[in-house]
Each structure stands twice: as structure tokens, then as C-alpha cells.
Design a protein around this motif. Structure first.
Motif, PDB file in Angstrom:
ATOM      1  N   GLY A   1      -5.578  -2.995 -12.833  1.00  0.00           N
ATOM      2  CA  GLY A   1      -4.435  -2.275 -12.293  1.00  0.00           C
ATOM      3  C   GLY A   1      -4.043  -2.789 -10.923  1.00  0.00           C
ATOM      4  N   THR A   2      -2.758  -2.719 -10.620  1.00  0.00           N
ATOM      5  CA  THR A   2      -2.268  -3.202  -9.334  1.00  0.00           C
ATOM      6  C   THR A   2      -1.239  -2.243  -8.742  1.00  0.00           C
ATOM      7  N   LYS A   3      -1.017  -2.408  -7.447  1.00  0.00           N
ATOM      8  CA  LYS A   3       0.169  -1.894  -6.766  1.00  0.00           C
ATOM      9  C   LYS A   3       0.975  -3.137  -6.405  1.00  0.00           C
ATOM     10  N   ALA A   4       2.248  -3.176  -6.802  1.00  0.00           N
ATOM     11  CA  ALA A   4       3.006  -4.418  -6.677  1.00  0.00           C
ATOM     12  C   ALA A   4       4.420  -4.184  -6.178  1.00  0.00           C
TER      13      ALA A   4
ATOM     14  N   LEU B   1       0.821  -1.204   0.000  1.00  0.00           N
ATOM     15  CA  LEU B   1       0.000   0.000   0.000  1.00  0.00           C
ATOM     16  C   LEU B   1       0.861   1.262   0.000  1.00  0.00           C
ATOM     17  N   GLU B   2       1.959   1.232   0.749  1.00  0.00           N
ATOM     18  CA  GLU B   2       2.781   2.426   0.918  1.00  0.00           C
ATOM     19  C   GLU B   2       3.698   2.693  -0.269  1.00  0.00           C
ATOM     20  N   ARG B   3       4.342   1.645  -0.774  1.00  0.00           N
ATOM     21  CA  ARG B   3       5.351   1.906  -1.798  1.00  0.00           C
ATOM     22  C   ARG B   3       5.259   0.977  -3.020  1.00  0.00           C
ATOM     23  N   GLY B   4       4.132   0.309  -3.182  1.00  0.00           N
ATOM     24  CA  GLY B   4       3.962  -0.549  -4.347  1.00  0.00           C
ATOM     25  C   GLY B   4       3.982   0.241  -5.646  1.00  0.00           C
ATOM     26  N   ASP B   5       4.557  -0.360  -6.657  1.00  0.00           N
ATOM     27  CA  ASP B   5       4.625   0.240  -7.988  1.00  0.00           C
ATOM     28  C   ASP B   5       3.267   0.066  -8.671  1.00  0.00           C
ATOM     29  N   GLN B   6       2.656   1.167  -9.095  1.00  0.00           N
ATOM     30  CA  GLN B   6       1.320   1.087  -9.690  1.00  0.00           C
ATOM     31  C   GLN B   6       1.424   0.918 -11.191  1.00  0.00           C
ATOM     32  N   ARG B   7       0.746  -0.131 -11.688  1.00  0.00           N
ATOM     33  CA  ARG B   7       0.795  -0.450 -13.118  1.00  0.00           C
ATOM     34  C   ARG B   7      -0.566  -0.950 -13.581  1.00  0.00           C
ATOM     35  N   ILE B   8      -0.795  -0.859 -14.882  1.00  0.00           N
ATOM     36  CA  ILE B   8      -1.937  -1.532 -15.493  1.00  0.00           C
ATOM     37  C   ILE B   8      -1.511  -2.958 -15.782  1.00  0.00           C
ATOM     38  N   ASP B   9      -2.317  -3.914 -15.349  1.00  0.00           N
ATOM     39  CA  ASP B   9      -1.937  -5.321 -15.483  1.00  0.00           C
ATOM     40  C   ASP B   9      -2.771  -5.997 -16.559  1.00  0.00           C
ATOM     41  N   ARG B  10      -2.571  -7.309 -16.682  1.00  0.00           N
ATOM     42  CA  ARG B  10      -3.261  -8.117 -17.682  1.00  0.00           C
ATOM     43  C   ARG B  10      -4.763  -7.955 -17.630  1.00  0.00           C
TER      44      ARG B  10
ATOM     45  N   HIS C   1       1.022  -8.494  -5.229  1.00  0.00           N
ATOM     46  CA  HIS C   1       0.287  -7.288  -5.597  1.00  0.00           C
ATOM     47  C   HIS C   1      -1.094  -7.213  -4.951  1.00  0.00           C
ATOM     48  N   LEU C   2      -1.566  -5.986  -4.891  1.00  0.00           N
ATOM     49  CA  LEU C   2      -2.946  -5.684  -4.539  1.00  0.00           C
ATOM     50  C   LEU C   2      -3.609  -5.055  -5.752  1.00  0.00           C
ATOM     51  N   TYR C   3      -4.756  -5.560  -6.132  1.00  0.00           N
ATOM     52  CA  TYR C   3      -5.516  -4.911  -7.198  1.00  0.00           C
ATOM     53  C   TYR C   3      -6.046  -3.575  -6.699  1.00  0.00           C
ATOM     54  N   LEU C   4      -6.193  -2.618  -7.605  1.00  0.00           N
ATOM     55  CA  LEU C   4      -6.581  -1.269  -7.206  1.00  0.00           C
ATOM     56  C   LEU C   4      -7.988  -1.212  -6.618  1.00  0.00           C
ATOM     57  N   ASN C   5      -8.808  -2.230  -6.903  1.00  0.00           N
ATOM     58  CA  ASN C   5     -10.140  -2.278  -6.283  1.00  0.00           C
ATOM     59  C   ASN C   5     -10.142  -3.088  -4.984  1.00  0.00           C
ATOM     60  N   HIS C   6      -8.936  -3.394  -4.463  1.00  0.00           N
ATOM     61  CA  HIS C   6      -8.810  -4.106  -3.190  1.00  0.00           C
ATOM     62  C   HIS C   6      -8.129  -3.258  -2.116  1.00  0.00           C
ATOM     63  N   LEU C   7      -7.806  -2.013  -2.415  1.00  0.00           N
ATOM     64  CA  LEU C   7      -6.975  -1.228  -1.500  1.00  0.00           C
ATOM     65  C   LEU C   7      -7.683  -0.930  -0.177  1.00  0.00           C
ATOM     66  N   GLU C   8      -8.949  -0.564  -0.246  1.00  0.00           N
ATOM     67  CA  GLU C   8      -9.671  -0.253   0.988  1.00  0.00           C
ATOM     68  C   GLU C   8      -9.843  -1.501   1.851  1.00  0.00           C
ATOM     69  N   GLN C   9     -10.076  -2.633   1.186  1.00  0.00           N
ATOM     70  CA  GLN C   9     -10.211  -3.884   1.943  1.00  0.00           C
ATOM     71  C   GLN C   9      -8.896  -4.235   2.639  1.00  0.00           C
TER      72      GLN C   9
END
Length: 300
Positions: free
Chosen positions: A31-34, A18-27, A243-251
Motif C-alpha cells: 500500500g502507498t500514499k501517492a 504524507l498530508e494529502r497523498g491518495d492511499q491505495r493498495i499497490d502492486r 509515493h511513500l509505502y505505508l511502512n515508510h511513513l514514520e521514517q
């Protein structure tokens, strides 16, 4: 001094992503933070298993999935008959794309369960995990049962450094609904007969997938140890792209706000004749008192 709860290894990784994951568009397009590269160690020797407690994990589904892998089957019909729906998203998406029919997941799964012809056409995932574990097709045309070979080696040559199986079969990757994520399992037996496992996972959906991977790998370790008259030791999990998917961040933020509770114990209630004979009723989990479940969508 009380040692820090082992679940914090997982929670700390969530926080780090969450703090320093690299944000990218994935397959998937979500999108993820990874981050790349992570390791956890869980000690199974006292009977506990890493079924996460900061959210409810439906551990029977994870064990049923592992038992399905061990059968070598690749069709979701058998899973759905056991009320396991975790693999439905991929064949459902394929069916909708190929036919244009906007069928609901419930109706799709009902047709797979009730219609063998439909299941054969639309319920198969291709040569995924179980096929590679139990029926790897060699260049010589022979099928290789990696699990049977592993059990034999555990019994006859436990000092071997070649006790592993994997599912990354390059010629068949394109035919799989999803290439293997948890792809290599390597085993190690200590001089005091403890069975350790190192699981390498190339890609890990931290919010949804990881909990199932820890549980399934633990169940497999207990089965293998029992079959080879060994004691479960450490489960060492190594992640590649975590990775965390961008729609999983709040969870994820919700989960790391919770305090871990004691890990439950898992034991086998009988000793089947072989690795092929285990059933979900052979597993007993005690002392599982998790926080509430956390809902999130699967990225396909």
C-alpha cells in the motif's frame, strides 16, 4: 539573501504526500500514499550534487549501479561482487516462489557470486535498464546503442533536440524483473556549453529510491559532460506516480524533521577514453556530512 536549500524541494514533497497523498493498495500489496506529478531542479554547475543530507545516502552504491547499467549487463552477479545488494530482492523472491526453498538473502547472494551456473539461472533480471540503453533490439534485428548515439550527438550536434535515451520497451516489459522506473533521460546543451538533463521517472519510491536516482543521474551527467567537453548544468527531475509505502511513513516523518546540510561536491579524478571506461575510483565526493541513515524495507 540566502536561497532556500534545494533539498527542501524533496522534503516538501514528502510532507505533501504524507498530508494529502491518495492511499491505495499497490502492486506489492504493501500500500502507498501517492501524488501524481512533481518536479525538482538541482544546479550542478558549482560542483555540488544532490546527495541528500537529511539521511545518509550510500552514494558509491548508486554510482556503482549506474556504472553497471552502462555496461549493458542484466545479471546481479556483477553487482554483488561490488557489494551492491539493492537488486537482490526481486530474483530472491522469484527463486523462493519457483523452488519453495526458504533460502536467506545472504545465502542466495553467496550462491550467485560463487556459482556461475546458479547465477545464470537465478541472478538475471531480464532485459532491464542496461540492456535497453546499450542493446535495444530493433524490428530490423539490429541492436541499437542509445548511449553511444547520445555521446556522439553531444559531440557533433549539441543543438539537437533528440538527445535522449529510454528503457520502456513494450514487447520486453513482461520479461523484466521490474519495468523501468527512471525511464527517460533527455539532454540539452546551452550556448555557453552547459549540459542539462531532464529525467522522467514514471514511478518513484520516495523514501528509498529517490536518493539513488538523484545520485546516479548526477554521476551520469558528469560523465557525459566530460566526454563531450561540456560543463554540468541543471539536473531536472520529473516524477509521475510519487509515493511513500505505508511502512515508510514514520521514517518519512523523521526525515522531514531534520534540517538539510550543505550538498557535497562530486568530481571526476581522471578522464577515461570513453563512456565505457569509468570506474568507481574515478569519482570523488567531498564535504558530505549527512544526518544518520534511516532504515526501511523494500517493497517487492
Amino acid at each position: 539573501m540566502r536561497l532556500r536549500h534545494p533539498e527542501f524541494q524533496y522534503l516538501d514533497l514528502l510532507a505533501e504526500v504524507l498530508e494529502r497523498g491518495d492511499q491505495r493498495i499497490d502492486r506489492t500489496g504493501v500500500g502507498t500514499k501517492a501524488l501524481f506529478g512533481a518536479m525538482f531542479r538541482f544546479d550542478l554547475s558549482d560542483g555540488t550534487v544532490p546527495i541528500l543530507t537529511t539521511k545518509r545516502v550510500y552514494w558509491k552504491l548508486a554510482v556503482k549501479e549506474m556504472l553497471w547499467f552502462l555496461t549493458g549487463q542484466t545479471n546481479i552477479q556483477a553487482l554483488l561482487k561490488e557489494k551492491v545488494r539493492i537488486w537482490s530482492d526481486w530474483p530472491l523472491a522469484h527463486y523462493r516462489k519457483q523452488t519453495g526453498e526458504d533460502i536467506s538473502q545472504d545465502e542466495f547472494e553467496k550462491r550467485v557470486v560463487e556459482d556461475d551456473t546458479f547465477a545464470s539461472r537465478w541472478g538475471d533480471l531480464g532485459p532491464v535498464y542496461g540492456k535497453q540503453w546499450r542493446r535495444w533490439l530493433g524490428a530490423d534485428g539490429r541492436e541499437h546503442d542509445q548511449i553511444a548515439d547520445l555521446v556522439k550527438t553531444l559531440k557533433t550536434n549539441p543543438a539537437s533536440r533528440r538527445m535522449l535515451f529510454h528503457a520502456w520497451n513494450p514487447p520486453e516489459l513482461g520479461s523484466m524483473a521490474l519495468p523501468p522506473c527512471h525511464m527517460v533521460y533527455q539532454y540539452h546543451v546551452t550556448s555557453d556549453k552547459k549540459l542539462n538533463c531532464l529525467l522522467y521517472q514514471r514511478s518513484c519510491d520516495l523514501l528509498l529510491g529517490a536518493a539513488f536516482n538523484f545520485t546516479g543521474a548526477s554521476a551520469l551527467q558528469l560523465m557525459l559532460a566530460q566526454q563531450a567537453d561540456l560543463i554540468p548544468g541543471e539536473l531536472i527531475w520529473v516524477g509521475g506516480d510519487v509515493h511513500l509505502y505505508l511502512n515508510h511513513l514514520e521514517q518519512a516523518r523523521e526525515q522531514i524533521s531534520r534540517t538539510p546540510r550543505e550538498f557535497p561536491t562530486m568530481k571526476l579524478t581522471r578522464r577515461p577514453a570513453s563512456i565505457d571506461d569509468y570506474k568507481i575510483t574515478d569519482f570523488e565526493v567531498e564535504g558530505y556530512d549527512p544526518h544518520a541513515a534511516i532504515s526501511a524495507d523494500v517493497a517487492v
